[in-house]
Design a protein around this motif. Sequence first.
Motif, mmCIF file in Angstrom:
data_model
loop_
_atom_site.group_PDB
_atom_site.id
_atom_site.type_symbol
_atom_site.label_atom_id
_atom_site.label_comp_id
_atom_site.label_asym_id
_atom_site.label_seq_id
_atom_site.Cartn_x
_atom_site.Cartn_y
_atom_site.Cartn_z
ATOM 1 N N LEU A 198 0.814 -1.110 0.103
ATOM 2 C CA LEU A 198 -0.123 -0.037 -0.063
ATOM 3 C C LEU A 198 0.854 1.315 0.029
ATOM 4 O O LEU A 198 1.763 1.202 0.686
ATOM 5 C CB LEU A 198 -0.786 -0.058 1.410
ATOM 6 N N LEU A 226 -7.156 7.572 0.489
ATOM 7 C CA LEU A 226 -7.042 6.530 -0.014
ATOM 8 C C LEU A 226 -8.237 5.516 0.495
ATOM 9 O O LEU A 226 -8.444 5.257 1.378
ATOM 10 C CB LEU A 226 -5.694 5.561 0.098
ATOM 11 N N ARG A 284 -8.365 7.618 -4.507
ATOM 12 C CA ARG A 284 -7.899 6.431 -5.106
ATOM 13 C C ARG A 284 -8.339 5.513 -4.342
ATOM 14 O O ARG A 284 -8.829 5.609 -3.316
ATOM 15 C CB ARG A 284 -6.334 6.464 -4.942
ATOM 16 N N VAL A 310 -8.368 1.309 -3.169
ATOM 17 C CA VAL A 310 -7.990 -0.250 -3.248
ATOM 18 C C VAL A 310 -8.945 -1.179 -2.842
ATOM 19 O O VAL A 310 -9.871 -0.805 -1.970
ATOM 20 C CB VAL A 310 -6.666 -0.505 -2.595
ATOM 21 N N ILE A 366 -4.962 -7.538 -1.147
ATOM 22 C CA ILE A 366 -5.208 -6.388 -1.811
ATOM 23 C C ILE A 366 -5.853 -6.886 -3.256
ATOM 24 O O ILE A 366 -5.091 -7.636 -3.762
ATOM 25 C CB ILE A 366 -4.329 -5.426 -2.281
ATOM 26 N N GLU A 413 -6.654 -1.824 -7.531
ATOM 27 C CA GLU A 413 -6.676 -0.476 -7.059
ATOM 28 C C GLU A 413 -6.815 0.542 -8.425
ATOM 29 O O GLU A 413 -6.564 0.002 -9.582
ATOM 30 C CB GLU A 413 -4.961 -0.547 -6.978
#
Lengths: 525, 338
Positions: free
Chosen positions: A297, A305, A488, A490, A497, A500
């Motif tokens: 990340l 984020l 942004r 994710v 994850i 993204e």
Amino acid sequence: MSLAQAAAAPADDVLLAVQGVTKHFSGVTALDDVSLDVRRGEILGLLGENGAGKSTLLKILSGVQGPSSGRIVFDGAEFSPADPQDAKRLGIVTIYQELSLIPTLTVAENVFIGRAPVGPLGLVNWRRMVEDSRQIISRVGLDIDPRTPVSALSVAEQQLVEIARALSLESRLIIMDEPTSALTETEVQRLLSIMDLLRKDGVAIMFVTHRLEEASAICDRMTVLRDGRLAGHLERDGGPIQIPRIIEKMVGRAASELYARPTEREIAGGVRLSVRGLRTVRDPEAPHAIVLEGVDLDLKAGEILGVAGLVGSGRTELARAIFGADRIAAGTITLEGKPIAPASPADAIALGIGLVPEDRKHQAIFAALGILTNFSVAALGRFSNGLGFMAERRERDALSEYKKMLSIRMASAEQAMEGLSGGNQQKVVLARWLARDPKVLIVDEPTRGVDVGAKAEVHQILVQLAQRGIAILMISSELPEVLAVSDRIVTMRRGRITGEMPAVEATEEKLMELMALDRRQGRAQ
Amino acid sequence: MSSTVEPRTGGGVNMTRLLMSFGPLIFLAALVIIFTVMKPSFIDPINIFNIMRQISITGLIALGMTFVILTAGIDLSVGSLLALCGMVAAVVAKGGAANTLSLSAAGGTGYGWFAALLAAVIVGALAGFIQGLAITRLRVPPFVVTLGGLTIFRGLTLTISSGGPISGFDPSMRWFGNGLVGPVPVPVIIFAIAAVLCHIVLRYTRYGRAVYAVGGNAEAARLSGLRVDRILISVYVIVGFFAGLAAFVLSARLNSSEAVAGIGYELTVISAVVIGGTSLFGGIGSVGGTVVGAALIGVLQNGLQFNNVSSYTQSIVIGLILILAVAFDRWLKSRVRR
């Protein structure tokens, strides 16, 4: 979310009719002339913001309180229960978020609590109890040993046990208060399909929820409350009731005004927080917790984020690991280029990281303490002198500054935190961290339990904070929120994850796919 | 936006809040008036100072107990710890554990009152530290740890003293129990100073805020960066320190340290704190309340005695008052919550 819909129940088959019910509390009108009805074999959605009067109505229907005026007719007779026990006996069972099962007892004991089958000597007939329970719980699709202690069940299973118990009591109306808030996506689907089955059996269900998607998927009709008054009824016509229509009724204005579409902001800052290969271990004390695996990340200064993930995706665990609340097995965390290894929240906070936790009541606020203490607790160093004495003037000035900046509605600095609405509590918690001027702020479900109106305010605050250069990691299960606030995004699933993208390129569908890839397969079975 | 009216900010609630802070005080005033009407000599300064001296021993421990209960903890060991600290003080003051029933100081062999005081508070604080460690590191509930402490400290006391008392201290030490400054007994002065200091610490310092926060919600305190374990240990150190100080004053006053001293004190102390409005669930309470609570018990005991009520009946009345006080507190809070 598309469940097969039962044919709408005939309109004349009214089981419960609430007629012009009003409730006053010491000068405040919590419910004002509310009418609604529930028919046999239908699911009625009861919706409304916090403070709209839903809980008051539930309290009246479950026999906790009586109405100030108005009339309730249940199954053709006047309904005025003396207490919750009486309401149950009359056939209305309410299942609350906080389940009422006794965790140390077995499933069978819970199902038959207070009415265990007895033999000739007045002793409990355990065999019959277990067999009967097995049958009772099979009605809600549960296939577990009734001798299992309830504490060993998941929240979803416990809920089903409660529903099964209600059915075995010959309840004709089951009221469910936010039943899905603690469930995973699969469990939600299971619950909804069981509700659908019950509806076909002729059981009436009142479904109280915040989750509009679920309400839209399952409800035959909806009653929406706003500020203690009836905002309106919604009815299916052909397809499910559309979400924008619900929101409009709930807030009294169009949904499009609530969530601004993301705009591309220029993020000037460099990478502030960087996580590489983060892994956590299974804690023997919490065997159900999600384990993070290889999480990478990057979070820039001045950026929001968004972390989108369903319950159980590891998003909260990610926050806790960065914050030093959970142990890290492998991986590195770098703050402004320097590797850090916070071993406790105190360490993380000293490094400039703040956390607004997901469960406000249990993890963030001191309900009985004053707002001032709630505000300054993380920055006691800033508000005290070298001898450890509080600089109360400075503290109060700072609080009133944040009160203005975040428009916190409160009576005084001494007012107990529990007297504030969810939104204002959340603002105080945000102010707590602002007082420390954090480098990184992690917010976990920032608008959970916050009114729709205050939600937008919290969103604006987050954007303002980012503009001041704070790096914000925002975890949320509400996709519209993630889309509206993040720069942004994710996505996470099962501790990893999975995707993204910049917020301007994201859509709910794209995110949902990344968050819940195996959902489709699950449903195809 | 959601400009909903906050229903809990009305004037009636402020009245309730006021009652919550001053309820025990009003109760105390009423008792004083009733006893004075029954027997006017009750209000004589001599009797009032007498009451104050009576409450100063348990009052001192109650100050420390306030810190503990504010963190939602409890300390049942204070009575035994008082006996242990008193015995240690006696050994230090007399220069040995030789039992003596003579009440005169055996000249010149001991280490003096200051060493005795120091020994008492250090032993008390150390005992509290160890119990605090057990509570935070071993995760044994405070109730259990201090219940163990209750028997352990009593056993240690009996071991040191072989079961008997150690008596006969210097006049310089006895002054702390029997002396007067003007008309005011020295124990009362010690209690008053300690109460003011505790009030300042809880009300005006960063540490005090942390104590309230830990008691209010330990998990939220931890996630707000407070070192919860350290704060928990510290409150047991504080109550241990006060048990030591009270032990010193009691020994000085009786001119003797008894192995059976302080039996049942934990209950009087906890009663004083709880009557004073401190919540057993933590986060709510004050030193002022504890002082009032201690005074309430003292006034009741003295007033009942004054009117020739037997000590058996006194116990019954004090027990009833304890329950009533907490019921009243609960009732007030349920009104505020609604």
